[in-house]
Every structure is written in C-alpha cells, then in structure tokens.
Design an enzyme around this catalytic site. Sequence first.
Site, mmCIF file in Angstrom:
data_model
loop_
_atom_site.group_PDB
_atom_site.id
_atom_site.type_symbol
_atom_site.label_atom_id
_atom_site.label_comp_id
_atom_site.label_asym_id
_atom_site.label_seq_id
_atom_site.Cartn_x
_atom_site.Cartn_y
_atom_site.Cartn_z
ATOM 1 N N ASP A 172 0.867 -1.176 0.000
ATOM 2 C CA ASP A 172 0.000 0.000 0.000
ATOM 3 C C ASP A 172 0.907 1.231 0.000
ATOM 4 O OD1 ASP A 172 -2.465 1.496 0.437
ATOM 5 O OD2 ASP A 172 -3.192 -0.339 1.369
ATOM 6 N N ASP A 272 -3.138 4.702 -2.327
ATOM 7 C CA ASP A 272 -4.228 5.171 -1.471
ATOM 8 C C ASP A 272 -4.760 6.532 -1.932
ATOM 9 O OD1 ASP A 272 -5.544 4.613 1.197
ATOM 10 O OD2 ASP A 272 -4.706 6.583 1.641
ATOM 11 N N GLU A 330 -6.557 3.653 -5.729
ATOM 12 C CA GLU A 330 -7.860 3.775 -5.066
ATOM 13 C C GLU A 330 -8.396 5.151 -5.426
ATOM 14 O OE1 GLU A 330 -10.038 4.033 -0.753
ATOM 15 O OE2 GLU A 330 -8.164 5.041 -1.165
ATOM 16 N N HIS A 401 -11.186 -3.248 3.348
ATOM 17 C CA HIS A 401 -11.117 -2.892 4.774
ATOM 18 C C HIS A 401 -11.912 -1.631 5.103
ATOM 19 C CE1 HIS A 401 -8.328 -0.398 2.652
ATOM 20 N NE2 HIS A 401 -8.171 0.363 3.704
ATOM 21 N N ASP A 402 -12.540 -1.012 4.102
ATOM 22 C CA ASP A 402 -13.245 0.258 4.319
ATOM 23 C C ASP A 402 -14.759 0.124 4.248
ATOM 24 O OD1 ASP A 402 -10.942 1.789 4.625
ATOM 25 O OD2 ASP A 402 -10.754 2.152 2.472
HETATM 26 C C1 GLC Z 1 -8.159 5.078 1.971
HETATM 27 C C2 GLC Z 1 -7.935 3.863 2.830
HETATM 28 C C3 GLC Z 1 -8.595 4.096 4.158
HETATM 29 C C4 GLC Z 1 -7.963 5.297 4.794
HETATM 30 C C5 GLC Z 1 -7.990 6.516 3.883
HETATM 31 C C6 GLC Z 1 -7.024 7.556 4.338
HETATM 32 O O1 GLC Z 1 -9.498 5.284 1.688
HETATM 33 O O2 GLC Z 1 -8.387 2.723 2.177
HETATM 34 O O3 GLC Z 1 -8.515 2.988 4.992
HETATM 35 O O4 GLC Z 1 -8.610 5.608 5.986
HETATM 36 O O5 GLC Z 1 -7.603 6.196 2.568
HETATM 37 O O6 GLC Z 1 -5.718 7.100 4.161
#
Ligand code: GLC
Length: 602
Positions: A172, A272, A330, A401-402
């Site tokens: 990540d 991310d 992402e 995980h979100d």
């Molecule tokens: C992304 C991650 C999440 C995190 C956010 C800030 O959305 O997947 O878990 O809280 O970024 O880094």
Amino acid sequence: MTLNSKFRDIYAHPVGRDILDKLLVQTGKPAWLINNGIIGNVTLGAVQRLTRGWLTPSFFEALLALLNIEPDAPDANNAAATPAWWKEAVFYQIYPRSFAPNGLRGIIAKLDYLRDLGVDAIWLSPVYDSPNDDNGYDIRDYYKILPEFGTMDDMDALIAGLHERGMKLVMDLVVNHTSDEHPWFQAALRDEHSPYRDFYFFRVSDNGPPNNWTSLFSGSAWNYYQEQKVWALHLFSKKQMDLNWECPALREEIYKIVRWWLNKGVDGFRLDVINFISKTEGLPKGDSFVGTLMGYTGIERYFYGPRLHEYLKELRARAFEPYKAFSVGETPGIGVQMGRLLSDSYRRELDLIFSFDHLETPGHSRFDDYRYDLSYLKRIYQTHLNADRGHGWNTLFFNNHDNPKFLSKVDPEGAYVQPLARLLAILQLTLRGTPFLYQGDEAGTQNQPFTSIDEIHDVESLGLYAELIKTMPPNKAFKRILAGTRDHARTPLCWEELERQRGDPASVRQFYRNLIALRRSSKALIYGELVFLRPKDKTLLSYTRTLADECFYIEANLSPTTRRSAAPCGAELLFGNYAGSPSTLRPYEARIYRINKLSKPM
Ligand code: GLC
C-alpha cells in the site's frame, strides 16, 4: 465549456457525463432526464437562472472548472486487451491487523494456505511505522516496519516466501498524506523556513479555518496549531496531514520511496486515495450544494484536480516504469469516463483503479441502514464493463477494509448467505477484470453484531459518531454507525471456520478454490469477450464470455424469489451454487455453463 454550453454537450464530455451520472444516482433520478431532446438543448446558463436560490453560482463555476480541466476523451479503440500478469492474477487483500496473529510472520505462515486457494498476488495494507491513528494509513516512516508487525528481515522473508511460491506482492502506498508525527511534518511545523514547509499545506488565518472544506472523517479539514498560530490541511484525520504535490522536492522523495521498495523486490503498489493528490490552486472554497450532496464540502476542488494526470504520468515514468511495476489506484468518486482517462493502457498513468460506483445504491450512502438491491449492481456492471473494452480493464471486488460486508448489505438477516456468497464468487471470477478478494470472502464472512459504541475502534466511525450525537439520540447515532462502520471488515479472520471448511467439498472455501482453478484453466474467462444478455431484466444477470472456440454462459438470479433460467439447450453445467439444474432458478441461484458458441442463450 461555458454557461452557453448545452446539457447535451456537457453529457457528451467525459467529466460532465460522470458528474451528471453521479448527481442522478445520488438524487435517484433516471438518466433520460438529462438525455432527452428538451433538456439536452437547455444551456447551463438557463439552468443557473432556473435554479437560482437553490444552486449557487459557485456550483456552476466549480462544474465548469472541472469540465475545462479535461481536454481529453477516452479513446474509443475496441482492440483486444494486451496480456499482462495482473490481468490474469487473482489478488487477495490482507489487512495485517486482523488477518492472522504475529504480523508478518503470521502472514508467512499462511502463504501455503493462500497458494492452495489459488491466490497469485497479495495486496498488503500498510505495515509501515505509524502511530496508528488510522490503522497504518498515517505513515510516520516509509522505510521502517511497525514493530508490532515485525522487522525488515520479516518483510524480506515475506517477499522471498511469496516469490518462491510464484506469487507477487503489492504494498500500500499512502502518499496523499503522512502522519503528523512524520519528521517532515514535525520539521515543517516547528520552522516556517524548513525545506519541508512546502511539503504540506500551511496557512495563516485569523478568522477561522482558511476555507470551508470538511474532512472525510468529519469536522473541518483544517487543524490549528496554537503555538505556531498556523493551520494545516488534513482531508482525513487530524493526524493525517495532506502532502503538497506541487512541491517538486516532495515528489522526488515519493519516487525515492517507491524505488526503494521496488529495489527490494516488491511487485507494485496500491495507491491510497491517489485521485486526491492535486488540489485546485489557491484552495478555493467548496460549493455548499455539492458538499451536502456528496457529504464532503470542497471535494470538487481535489477529487480530480488540475494536475492529477501530470503527476500520475510522472510518477509512473520516474518510479514504476523502470521496474515494470504494477499500480492500482484507489479512486473514490471517480466514474466510468474519468476512470478510463486514469487507467486506459495508452494513457500511461495507472494500470487499474478501484471505482466504488457499485458499492452504494441511489440515494444511499454507506452509513444508511438499507438493503442493497443487486439489480443496481447489474446496472453498474453493464455500464462499467461495457465501457472498459479495448484499452480498459476493471477491478472486481465486493469487500475491502473500508466497507461493511457486501453480503450483509444485500441480505441483512443472513437468510441467503450460502447461495449469495457463492453467487458473488461466480460473478467475481467470471466477469471481465481482475478479482480482488478481501480476507474472509472465502469464508462467507458477514457483518459483526456490535452492540455498543465502545466496541467501535475506527477513527472514521468515532468522528462521525461524535458529530451525530450533537443532533440525534445516541441509540440512533449508533444505528448509523452500525450500518456503515469499517470495523465490520476489521475483526480477526476466523481461522477456525476456514479450517472447518478445509476439504469440505460443499464449503464456500472450496467453492472459491474450484472457481479460481476454473478461471486459471481458461483464457476465455480472462480475456474473452463479455456480452451482457437481457440488459433490462432486473432479476437476471446473464452474460457470455467467448474466446476463439471456447464459450461460457453465466446466469445469476439477483432476487430471493424463483424465476426461469434462460440457459440455452444443450448447455453443459459446470458450476452452480445449488445442487442440480432445474429450469427454475432458486433464490440467488447462479450457474456457469459451457456452451457451443453458436447456441443462442434465451
Ligand atoms: C483510503 C484507505 C482508508 C484510509 C484513507 C485515508 O481510503 O483505504 O482505509 O482511511 O484512505 O488514508
């Protein structure tokens, strides 16, 4: 684009189309509303006049700014996809805090399990040194492993262990922000002349925060440092400080980090919130209508910023390309067209993106307690996967995980978990794109029965709860948290359950294993043409995958009531989530058939 542009032209523009589609989804309105002759001819200026008092001039200014950022449209080329390992691979996301005890060593101990399941590559959520305000998504040192997860030697052993088994590792990469405890931020905060000052967004303002942007984790996006009398920007928690990509020295540091890990043997990165890295110059205030609609004020100023493509191209050229490394971004809020502009292969930006369009239904957001209707999934898949032919490629996922568990969103009572878990597996492994399993998918994991806010640990949920109880009773606020909290996805993976399922031919685990093996055995399921059938049928998702002489027909009953199967005569049933194949499909029944290319599905 100007106020004289017609709606039709705005809808023909890639960004305009994605934004209008999103507005339609959020307001639950159908597409024909915009796409018809009368409204199509209306100018933006006329809409501005008609909606005066409701939509502010800043809404139209922000919309035009976004449209005019993007001069390109996705290439319409429909050529066959070029092969790549990451198109053929099955990925598995590991959230190290809850995957297995003992951090990296615990993961190493499970590599044979993963290989046996058929996993080709792992996406590992952050294991870097971090104060853990957001479970590692707040990095304090990019070159160090968090001691509770192990050491750099353990990391090397993990890379070696994966490679020995022919598997790959995707780390990540969190570079929209760092922890406030990162030495760069500490130096920058202490000394306004520090070379790191320009790595972040510091602003002096005597009358409150420098703008009205809100954090994605509730409250203002600005934190005030009393001692230094300065504000700093954080789109996420107060301990996740946004990095200023306009600063060339910062970008150099990021390339250094990426190359350092690639030199170690890592095969790629999941980037991310990577679409947030370019903020509109001057950080202009956000429009309040967009803020209310999307839940975050200011988002239109950074979710597809003016220099995003430029930064991604540079990052790829300087850090990824020399290593032929893989990237998946992402990208919250990014729709079909923008997604293609970020990831179509000829663009040389990202290899793949995670779009989230399919996870929330019209008019609902994650924290609403509602039942997800799978006919919406069909609608979204048809749009995305049809658009992503030629240069495009998709990610296929239901969990990460979100998000609360997708199974529980569709079937909150858990009455159909067994067929549903398998139905999702069938779609994930037979549609066109790269499957990303999340730990526990292979066990049919559902939401957790949390009963009190004391059981909730996630920084996002706790921030939202604090905000909600200002205006509603705690039990109501907790109900919202329960519907959407990320903690559902973060409780320890149940190895006893997986162990119980081992060798059980009727288990979800074995179902995944067999499906992964099927996908691996057939190029048609990977590169084959995807044709959706019966596009308007709300309860049947059916499609074919064809390559050369090989052809599969897949159908899924998206509802809990029985309905007729549409399988062609003579089709050979390969897989199903129920025993037998009568002419009716049972609740959430899904089947994979091998068919003769010339036989016509009904
Ligand atoms: C992304 C991650 C999440 C995190 C956010 C800030 O959305 O997947 O878990 O809280 O970024 O880094």
